[in-house]
Design an enzyme around this catalytic site. Structure first.
Site, PDB file in Angstrom:
ATOM      1  N   ARG A 126       0.830  -1.197   0.000  1.00  0.00           N
ATOM      2  CA  ARG A 126       0.000   0.000   0.000  1.00  0.00           C
ATOM      3  C   ARG A 126       0.872   1.257   0.000  1.00  0.00           C
ATOM      4  O   ARG A 126       2.023   1.239   0.424  1.00  0.00           O
ATOM      5  CB  ARG A 126      -0.912   0.018   1.228  1.00  0.00           C
ATOM      6  CG  ARG A 126      -2.011  -1.019   1.201  1.00  0.00           C
ATOM      7  CD  ARG A 126      -2.922  -0.895   2.413  1.00  0.00           C
ATOM      8  NE  ARG A 126      -2.208  -1.188   3.656  1.00  0.00           N
ATOM      9  CZ  ARG A 126      -1.797  -0.264   4.524  1.00  0.00           C
ATOM     10  NH1 ARG A 126      -2.019   1.020   4.281  1.00  0.00           N
ATOM     11  NH2 ARG A 126      -1.165  -0.608   5.626  1.00  0.00           N
ATOM     12  N   LYS A 271      -8.716  -2.061   0.794  1.00  0.00           N
ATOM     13  CA  LYS A 271      -8.695  -1.089   1.884  1.00  0.00           C
ATOM     14  C   LYS A 271      -9.499   0.162   1.552  1.00  0.00           C
ATOM     15  O   LYS A 271      -9.935   0.880   2.455  1.00  0.00           O
ATOM     16  CB  LYS A 271      -7.249  -0.715   2.225  1.00  0.00           C
ATOM     17  CG  LYS A 271      -6.469  -1.868   2.845  1.00  0.00           C
ATOM     18  CD  LYS A 271      -7.179  -2.459   4.070  1.00  0.00           C
ATOM     19  CE  LYS A 271      -6.358  -3.562   4.716  1.00  0.00           C
ATOM     20  NZ  LYS A 271      -7.088  -4.235   5.820  1.00  0.00           N
ATOM     21  N   HIS A 290     -10.650  -3.490  12.468  1.00  0.00           N
ATOM     22  CA  HIS A 290      -9.565  -4.125  11.717  1.00  0.00           C
ATOM     23  C   HIS A 290      -9.156  -5.367  12.486  1.00  0.00           C
ATOM     24  O   HIS A 290      -8.201  -5.364  13.259  1.00  0.00           O
ATOM     25  CB  HIS A 290      -8.392  -3.153  11.567  1.00  0.00           C
ATOM     26  CG  HIS A 290      -7.325  -3.654  10.646  1.00  0.00           C
ATOM     27  ND1 HIS A 290      -5.987  -3.409  10.844  1.00  0.00           N
ATOM     28  CD2 HIS A 290      -7.403  -4.386   9.499  1.00  0.00           C
ATOM     29  CE1 HIS A 290      -5.286  -3.956   9.878  1.00  0.00           C
ATOM     30  NE2 HIS A 290      -6.127  -4.564   9.051  1.00  0.00           N
ATOM     31  N   SER A 308      -1.178  -5.716   9.581  1.00  0.00           N
ATOM     32  CA  SER A 308      -0.642  -6.760   8.710  1.00  0.00           C
ATOM     33  C   SER A 308       0.704  -7.230   9.246  1.00  0.00           C
ATOM     34  O   SER A 308       1.545  -6.421   9.633  1.00  0.00           O
ATOM     35  CB  SER A 308      -0.471  -6.219   7.291  1.00  0.00           C
ATOM     36  OG  SER A 308      -1.713  -5.860   6.748  1.00  0.00           O
ATOM     37  N   LYS A 312      -2.802 -11.915  12.345  1.00  0.00           N
ATOM     38  CA  LYS A 312      -4.271 -11.817  12.393  1.00  0.00           C
ATOM     39  C   LYS A 312      -4.947 -12.864  11.518  1.00  0.00           C
ATOM     40  O   LYS A 312      -5.877 -13.549  11.948  1.00  0.00           O
ATOM     41  CB  LYS A 312      -4.669 -10.400  11.969  1.00  0.00           C
ATOM     42  CG  LYS A 312      -6.115 -10.050  12.139  1.00  0.00           C
ATOM     43  CD  LYS A 312      -6.347  -8.572  11.948  1.00  0.00           C
ATOM     44  CE  LYS A 312      -6.174  -8.102  10.524  1.00  0.00           C
ATOM     45  NZ  LYS A 312      -4.805  -7.865  10.066  1.00  0.00           N
ATOM     46  N   THR A 313      -4.471 -13.014  10.280  1.00  0.00           N
ATOM     47  CA  THR A 313      -5.053 -13.998   9.365  1.00  0.00           C
ATOM     48  C   THR A 313      -4.667 -15.419   9.770  1.00  0.00           C
ATOM     49  O   THR A 313      -5.508 -16.316   9.833  1.00  0.00           O
ATOM     50  CB  THR A 313      -4.589 -13.714   7.925  1.00  0.00           C
ATOM     51  OG1 THR A 313      -5.113 -12.446   7.509  1.00  0.00           O
ATOM     52  CG2 THR A 313      -5.081 -14.798   6.975  1.00  0.00           C
ATOM     53  N   ASP A 327      -9.884 -10.351   8.435  1.00  0.00           N
ATOM     54  CA  ASP A 327      -9.283  -9.011   8.417  1.00  0.00           C
ATOM     55  C   ASP A 327     -10.229  -7.860   8.750  1.00  0.00           C
ATOM     56  O   ASP A 327      -9.823  -6.925   9.421  1.00  0.00           O
ATOM     57  CB  ASP A 327      -8.663  -8.755   7.044  1.00  0.00           C
ATOM     58  CG  ASP A 327      -7.771  -7.529   7.019  1.00  0.00           C
ATOM     59  OD1 ASP A 327      -7.019  -7.318   7.988  1.00  0.00           O
ATOM     60  OD2 ASP A 327      -7.824  -6.773   6.040  1.00  0.00           O
ATOM     61  N   ARG A 393       1.640 -12.292  -1.292  1.00  0.00           N
ATOM     62  CA  ARG A 393       0.270 -12.466  -0.792  1.00  0.00           C
ATOM     63  C   ARG A 393      -0.457 -13.586  -1.523  1.00  0.00           C
ATOM     64  O   ARG A 393      -0.108 -13.954  -2.653  1.00  0.00           O
ATOM     65  CB  ARG A 393      -0.520 -11.165  -0.989  1.00  0.00           C
ATOM     66  CG  ARG A 393      -0.049 -10.004  -0.135  1.00  0.00           C
ATOM     67  CD  ARG A 393      -0.684 -10.045   1.226  1.00  0.00           C
ATOM     68  NE  ARG A 393      -0.259  -8.947   2.086  1.00  0.00           N
ATOM     69  CZ  ARG A 393      -0.856  -8.644   3.225  1.00  0.00           C
ATOM     70  NH1 ARG A 393      -1.893  -9.341   3.632  1.00  0.00           N
ATOM     71  NH2 ARG A 393      -0.408  -7.654   3.971  1.00  0.00           N
TER      72      ARG A 393
END
Length: 612
Positions: A126, A271, A290, A308, A312-313, A327, A393
């Protein structure tokens, strides 16, 4: 049929298949800005598609066209709109060889497991510093303006939008993807994406919630709630006031539109939807989060917050629990619901042993982004290859995870877990938080940016990201914190702080917290073991740390014990003293960070932070 052909159209269409005219045409558009505006007003913008390209695609009887006001009011005149193609159709188009004008983008291919492998070009993460929000009468007093939300004028945004739409009109094909954001039918938004890359179309097809044919007919024949114009292969220009580089992601919150220029990183679209929901939903009494989310066999729901790279994932994909999402979630009066229809996981160092659910989800319909191969013949992915980026990713539909809950909704959370990646090795692997500490750490959002997540990040960097998602918050963080505090109180939700970062020393000295031990900690939370455990208080931070936890060595539960162990094992001179220095002086970073929230935080929340 008469054709109104303008100078910049003529130059572009005469040569665009031979030369890379992207930057050249941008300068022509800037120079001919007044003419473009007149064309838009008169709805006379014309773009001609070479006949061999036009008939190559329109001859397909299965092509779905989008006509009428839904596209005409934006000035979209591309006659070759391919709408809501199937996964198989997108694969076929994505693998067709075409002239490559971007030296940074490798050809699309298929991995050995059937995933589509795509490349985002120069931008592999990003670009938060290039995000802009339109400043107008409504937003000037609503938005949390500053480094996160940078204003741009409506005129500048409109010019960026014209450039993007002109570019979309000149492409041999224009993809349209329709989908919902939000699994709760009472609260979902209708999203429409315009893009020119197959990779982007497939990405949003998997990340949005896919409508049924009946829902498409009912909800998507006219206008929708939010439009994304992804012209990422086209560059922005710093000649436009408010634009800082060739990349610009501009959002008009009132018109509910997003324009992407200069970045082909698919995560910008994802996003962009999230940011819009952060603006709309709190006004409706719905908290946007988030976080990832899963549900136990007894219906107990856990939210896991984190930036990120914090896990979390990975941690949400638990074989003993049902995955609700990885997410982005909302917490309404009905409970929680996932915003997305898919997952977007980091692929770096992925193995079937550590993350079997994610590894096995990489198959037909999934997208691998910016990965390398052991060799190009068999297309076996080398998940340790960071030659392009640390931020490799994988995208896959939610139902690719065994036991995922469909529809992705759940009750009110029993546990909330804040995941932090502590690069200093000072925070314990798990702490139980009081309600006041929960608010303090939620607002502070301490973590470390992991390499590759944002452009320019090569190694972990300590940062404070409000609500564990500051980059996506259009409103002041205390808006979300107050909503969270009320919901936690109303539903007796417990809060925990888990460090997935470094232990036994800081980055470069210690080691990353083993995933197996972090999973053991979360299991102990879910089983109730940590509710009845004995605790001791960590000095300075005033955190309650359990003295024992199944599956976690004693020398890791209490940070100072781990540093002492490291000293004994590798004879690192002064390691204990070094740890104490970090423990006493590093927390001072919290104070200047939290001062910008002090005027809106209670005395109890302020008192829950570190003591210096």
């Amino acid at each position: 049929m008469s054709i109104n052909l303008y100078l910049h159209d003529y130059i572009f269409f005469s040569f665009y298949e031979i030369f890379n005219w992207d930057k050249i045409i941008l300068q022509l558009i800037i120079l001919l800005d007044n003419q473009i505006k007149q064309c838009v007003k008169k709805s006379q913008i014309f773009f001609m598609i070479p006949h061999r390209l036009f008939y190559r695609f329109t001859s397909n009887q299965n092509t779905r066209f989008l006509k009428g006001r839904a596209v005409e009011r934006f000035g979209i005149t591309n006659p070759n709109i391919l709408r809501n193609l199937s996964v198989a159709e997108l694969y076929e188009l994505g693998l067709q060889q075409s002239s490559q004008t971007d030296i940074y983008v490798k050809p699309t291919c298929i991995s050995s497991t059937g995933a589509l492998v795509a490349y985002s070009g120069k931008r592999t993460g990003r670009s938060p510093k290039d995000k802009r929000i339109v400043l107008d009468v409504t937003t000037q007093n609503e938005i949390w303006w500053g480094d996160v939300n940078i204003p741009i004028s409506r005129d500048s945004h409109n010019l960026l939008e014209h450039i993007a739409i002109n570019y979309l009109n000149t492409r041999p094909r224009l993809f349209v993807v329709d989908g919902y954001a939000g699994w709760d039918p009472q609260h979902r938004l209708k999203i429409r994406v315009f893009c020119t890359r197959v990779y982007h179309a497939l990405f949003m097809k998997q990340m949005l919630i896919r409508p049924t044919p009946q829902e498409l007919e009912r909800d998507f024949q006219g206008d929708v709630d939010y439009h994304i114009f992804n012209a990422g292969k086209m560059f922005a220009s710093t000649k436009i006031p408010g634009v800082g580089s060739e990349t610009c992601i501009s959002v008009n919150l009132n018109d509910q539109k997003m324009v992407i220029l200069g970045s082909q990183y698919a995560g910008e679209m994802k996003k962009g939807v999230f940011g819009m929901m952060h603006y709309i939903y709190p006004k409706r009494g719905i908290l946007t989060l988030h976080s990832s989310c899963n549900e136990g066999q007894n219906g107990d729901v856990t939210l896991l917050f984190g930036l990120s790279g914090t896990g979390k994932t990975t941690l949400s994909a638990d074989p003993k629990r049902k995955l609700i999402g990885d997410d982005e979630h909302c917490w309404s009066d009905n409970g929680v619901f996932n915003i997305e229809g898919g997952c977007y996981a980091k692929a770096i160092d992925l193995t079937p042993e550590k993350e079997p659910e994610i590894y096995n989800a990489i198959k037909f319909g999934s997208i691998l982004e910016n990965v390398g191969f052991y060799n190009t013949e068999d297309r076996i992915v080398n998940y340790h290859d960071t030659s392009l980026t640390e931020n490799t990713r994988v995208t896959y539909p939610l139902d690719y995870i065994p036991g995922a809950k469909m529809p992705a909704v759940g009750g009110h959370p029993k546990n909330i877990i804040f995941l932090t990646c502590d690069a200093y090795g000072v925070l314990p692997p798990v702490s139980k938080l009081t309600p006041e500490q929960a608010m303090y750490h939620f607002i502070s959002g301490y973590t470390a940016k992991v390499a590759g997540t944002e452009m320019g990040v090569k190694e972990p960097q300590a940062t404070f990201s409000a609500c564990f998602g500051e980059a996506f918050l259009p409103l002041h963080p205390t808006v979300y914190a107050e909503m969270l505090a009320k919901k936690m109180k109303d539903h007796s939700t417990s809060a925990w702080l888990i460090n997935t970062g470094w232990t036994k020393g800081k980055y470069g000295v210690g080691q990353r917290m083993p995933l197996k031990q972090t999973r053991a900690i979360i299991d102990a939370i879910h089983s109730g073991e940590l509710e009845i455990a004995k605790y001791e208080t960590l000095p300075i931070f005033k955190l309650s740390v359990p003295t024992s936890c199944s599956g976690v060595p004693q020398d890791q539960l209490i940070p100072r014990n781990g540093w002492m162990y490291l000293k004994q094992q590798i004879f690192f001179k002064g390691i204990k003293e070094n740890m104490m220095i970090h423990l006493h002086y590093w927390p001072r970073n919290f104070r200047p960070t939290f001062t910008k929230y002090e005027n809106k935080a209670s005395a109890e929340i302020l008192g829950a932070g570190p003591v210096f």
